[in-house]
Design an enzyme around this catalytic site. Structure first.
Site, PDB file in Angstrom:
ATOM      1  N   ASP A  19       0.887  -1.112   0.001  1.00 46.49           N
ATOM      2  CA  ASP A  19       0.041  -0.035  -0.091  1.00 46.49           C
ATOM      3  C   ASP A  19       0.891   1.283   0.046  1.00 46.49           C
ATOM      4  O   ASP A  19       0.472   2.334  -0.575  1.00 46.49           O
ATOM      5  CB  ASP A  19      -1.108   0.072   1.340  1.00 46.49           C
ATOM      6  CG  ASP A  19      -2.240   0.837   1.040  1.00 46.49           C
ATOM      7  OD1 ASP A  19      -2.258   1.483  -0.077  1.00 46.49           O
ATOM      8  OD2 ASP A  19      -2.824   0.749   1.949  1.00 46.49           O
ATOM      9  N   HIS A 209      -7.739  -1.787   8.620  1.00 42.63           N
ATOM     10  CA  HIS A 209      -6.698  -1.145   7.832  1.00 42.63           C
ATOM     11  C   HIS A 209      -7.050   0.194   8.032  1.00 42.63           C
ATOM     12  O   HIS A 209      -7.941   0.709   7.109  1.00 42.63           O
ATOM     13  CB  HIS A 209      -6.587  -1.849   6.390  1.00 42.63           C
ATOM     14  CG  HIS A 209      -5.983  -1.076   5.515  1.00 42.63           C
ATOM     15  ND1 HIS A 209      -4.931  -1.648   4.864  1.00 42.63           N
ATOM     16  CD2 HIS A 209      -5.976  -0.146   4.455  1.00 42.63           C
ATOM     17  CE1 HIS A 209      -4.120  -0.941   3.970  1.00 42.63           C
ATOM     18  NE2 HIS A 209      -5.034  -0.019   3.937  1.00 42.63           N
ATOM     19  N   CYS A 242      -1.084   9.886  -1.307  1.00 39.54           N
ATOM     20  CA  CYS A 242      -1.341  10.077  -2.493  1.00 39.54           C
ATOM     21  C   CYS A 242      -0.051  10.778  -3.076  1.00 39.54           C
ATOM     22  O   CYS A 242      -0.335  12.019  -2.424  1.00 39.54           O
ATOM     23  CB  CYS A 242      -2.384  10.490  -3.086  1.00 39.54           C
ATOM     24  SG  CYS A 242      -2.796  11.047  -4.855  1.00 39.54           S
TER      25      CYS A 242
END
Lengths: 309, 309
Positions: A19, A209, A242
């Site tokens: 991730d 998560h 991001c």
């Protein structure tokens, strides 16, 4: 301690390799392996090491097969890989990774955008993936993405998440994990869904998560530990933001989770100083600052400026 | 909801004007008042608006007297000021602010560095400051700085903090607040001390003041709310990081606290959108990015990049 009934131990899964890296510019294999070596040195027992998905969609993890070839040197670590469909499961197993995370988005729009099919279709594939993994001596954890909120559909009706949970349970998945995919959930909402899921799938291990996108990641972790969760995903340095949203936080930072849980007497087997060292290696690998506050601030002793209140 | 026994309401004190600004380059009065106006518009009922300390030590708050002149326009807000000694208390009261926060460091080294005297001497002044404030129709909250950890002396022995608490209680202080001055505390340690303090000073309101320096600020807030605390300090945008440590977080961010507490059904009277708007004004006033993750990420709906797990 009466009000904080925390567990004696937690099971941290390091997801920085998957991730954390997936939205980064591709990191050369050698640097990636240095990062993995540093992560393994933290003592963490579970590492989600890559994903077997379309290299066009996620170029940063296009080297999944190559990464998989290097894992035998760490026999004490349980490596797993994320897959989004049967094809990915076959690839992972062929590459030698039979412990799989299979993602099903509880929200149809997110499911279509990311897996090319709606939630029901993605759920229907659970059984096949479980069979593949079990035949290979592995296991399947179903990760329910957008378990709380979807960036397109808004809040996910709990029944949609519970439908995926029941499908996972019914198809013999080994574990469940609820994903706060866009980092919007908060402590009470986190616990409410965890409690509903545990009621719907009694006896199945349920992990969580979280992303720390809105500053509530560690509070969510605390809340679900109080609700009986023992398995938490975290990424070294909080990697996973991001790159197109500067400053946006990624997964909850492993070192922050270890810092406070260790203080609470919770054993994770993960060494704080080693995580900070791994974050340093990771920072070099990705070539930019990491979101983790603890990584920037260091341990307890810091120099003092003028009066702090 | 069984495991998260959270209160129906919390009392947020906005400290961005004081703790947030104190280490910044001085902000012109007009900008500071624009920031204050935006803060008041959030609905917050308590604002620590400045401190009356040495302008040499804290040039950013050298305009305390000027700021105090503008507060009458907001009669519904309880404005308070921080003081570090009797002289500061006299100045604050002369300026028209009689609700005081008096800081006493529980650790001798920090007390000497910041107030020029040790903890015992600073504690001995509580009575005089309480008398001054009460005579002026005001109140005194004793803020125990370095309640958990000192940057010089390391962990503060709980007895040292409890000594200050007993002194405050004995001298008739109206409220207490425990300060995590260097942002090192974690949920369990936070709660343990809160519980000890409540036992030592039964019936006295105990608040908590956390910095989010190591990513645990909101988790600490959640933990102490579970332990019965109702008063929390927070600063708009998470302002309050040391400008000499880029990226270091300041106080817990008001908007993050409001975001998750609102989700938990906790009423604070503070409007989330208005806090984000105030953070925008604050960002312009200080001329740099603010640490708050929620401020950067925005609300629930965010655009989605490639697959997020």
């Amino acid at each position: 301690m009466t009000v904080l009934a925390l567990p004696d131990r937690i099971d941290i899964r390091e997801v920085g390799m998957r991730d954390g890296l997936q939205l980064e510019e591709p990191v050369p294999l050698a640097d990636k392996l240095r990062m993995l070596e540093a992560i393994v040195a933290t003592g963490v027992r579970r590492v989600e090491v890559t994903s077997f998905v379309s290299p066009r969609a996620v170029p940063a993890l296009a080297d999944a097969d190559e990464v998989a070839k290097h894992l035998d040197q760490w026999p004490d670590v349980a490596f797993s890989a994320l897959v989004a469909n049967t094809r990915g499961a076959v690839r992972a197993i062929d590459a030698g990774i039979a412990d799989l995370e299979y993602v099903v988005s509880a929200a149809d729009s997110h499911s279509r955008a990311n897996a090319g099919r709606d939630t029901a279709a993605a759920s229907a594939a659970i059984g096949e993936i479980v069979d593949l993994a079990h035949d290979a001596g592995g296991s399947v954890e179903v990760i329910v993405a957008t378990a709380w909120d979807c960036p397109f559909d808004g809040p996910t009706p709990p029944e949609r998440t519970l439908d995926v949970v029941r499908a996972a349970f019914g198809h013999g998945a080994d574990r469940l994990c609820l994903g706060d995919t866009i980092g919007t959930v908060t402590p009470r909402r986190a616990v409410e869904l965890i409690e509903a899921v545990r009621a719907a799938a009694p006896g199945v291990e349920v992990g969580a998560h979280f992303h720390d996108t809105r500053g509530t990641g560690q509070a969510n972790a605390l809340a679900v530990l109080l609700a009986g969760v023992r398995q938490l995903d975290a990424s070294v340095g909080g990697l996973g933001g991001c790159p197109f949203a500067p400053g946006a936080s990624g997964n909850i930072a492993t070192e922050e989770l270890v810092y406070w849980s260790e203080d609470a007497g919770i054993e994770s087997g993960v060494d704080l100083a080693a995580v900070v060292a791994a974050a340093r290696v990771t920072e070099r690998a990705v070539g930019h600052d990491l979101p983790s506050s603890l990584f920037r601030a260091g341990g307890r002793s810091v120099p003092l400026g003028p009066y702090r209140g």
